[in-house]
Design an enzyme around this catalytic site. Structure first.
Site, PDB file in Angstrom:
ATOM      1  N   ASP A 158       0.862  -1.164   0.000  1.00  0.00           N
ATOM      2  CA  ASP A 158       0.000   0.000   0.000  1.00  0.00           C
ATOM      3  C   ASP A 158       0.913   1.232   0.000  1.00  0.00           C
ATOM      4  OD1 ASP A 158      -2.305   1.660   0.454  1.00  0.00           O
ATOM      5  OD2 ASP A 158      -1.774   1.690   2.572  1.00  0.00           O
ATOM      6  N   ASP A 192      -0.186   4.998   1.145  1.00  0.00           N
ATOM      7  CA  ASP A 192      -0.390   5.897   2.284  1.00  0.00           C
ATOM      8  C   ASP A 192      -0.295   5.157   3.616  1.00  0.00           C
ATOM      9  OD1 ASP A 192      -2.273   8.580   1.009  1.00  0.00           O
ATOM     10  OD2 ASP A 192      -1.528   6.923  -0.193  1.00  0.00           O
TER      11      ASP A 192
END
Length: 212
Positions: free
Chosen positions: A11, A13
């Site tokens: 991922d 963020d």
């Protein structure tokens, strides 16, 4: 070309990056606190991610594209990001990033860190400003899982040779699809369902999990 030995998909963020980028953009509209609260709820899995994202992006209406220079200046890679990516490459792996965030930021950050491939949402714009809409299909939980599978097929790797790293509820399907799901800097629901939990917010902590 030497075949890849394994694939790591992260991922962006709060995983590859220390920030939640949508909150940085929202600061430019004076709505950072409001969007931060909505993001936290989405990452805990309390609301539907796609619906939440549309609502949060609507709060960005009118932010000038010129503001992205300020946003990019505030984005910080997570501690150990460059060393982790180098370590994956040294072991013959490929690094991918799939994000519910935005290409407008990731297209600058990912290549600078040495990421091999990435996918994210795009923000619609008109007359030099954001319109408050997402341009195209939203990268949600299923989109992340589908991307991991797609990249594994392209690299001719079985899913058992994939590792997914994430922090929020929208990473759970990707983590379930991977051979190893790693909760990093993660919300409680993600920690409960991961194969491995990494507590220190330092991506180098994942290096011992990589195939040798």
């Amino acid at each position: 070309m030497i075949p890849a030995r394994f694939l790591v998909v992260l991922d962006a963020d709060s995983t590859l990056l220390r920030n939640e980028v949508i909150e940085l953009i929202a600061d430019e509209a004076g709505r950072g606190a409001e969007v931060a609260a909505a993001t936290e709820a989405a990452m805990r899995g309390e609301v539907d991610f796609a619906a939440s994202l549309r609502t949060r992006v609507a709060a960005l209406t009118g932010v000038p594209l010129a503001a992205f220079e300020r946003v990019l200046a505030r984005v910080e890679p997570t501690l150990g990001a460059s060393e982790f990516i180098s370590g994956v490459h040294e072991r013959g792996g490929v690094v991918g990033v799939v994000s519910g965030g935005f290409h407008e930021v990731l297209d600058h950050i990912a290549p600078a860190l040495g990421v091999d491939r990435w996918r994210a949402n795009r923000l619609a714009a008109s007359d030099g400003a954001l319109t408050g809409a997402v341009d195209g299909e939203i990268v949600d939980a299923e989109g992340k899982a589908a991307t991991l599978r797609e990249w594994a097929r392209a690299l001719e790797l079985p899913l058992s040779r994939t590792i997914a790293v994430g922090d929020g509820a929208n990473d759970l399907r990707m983590m379930a699809a991977a051979g190893l799901g790693v909760a990093f800097n993660a919300k409680p629901a993600v920690r409960e369902r991961a194969n491995v939990v990494i507590d220190p917010v330092d991506l180098r902590e994942i290096l011992p999990l990589l195939p040798r």
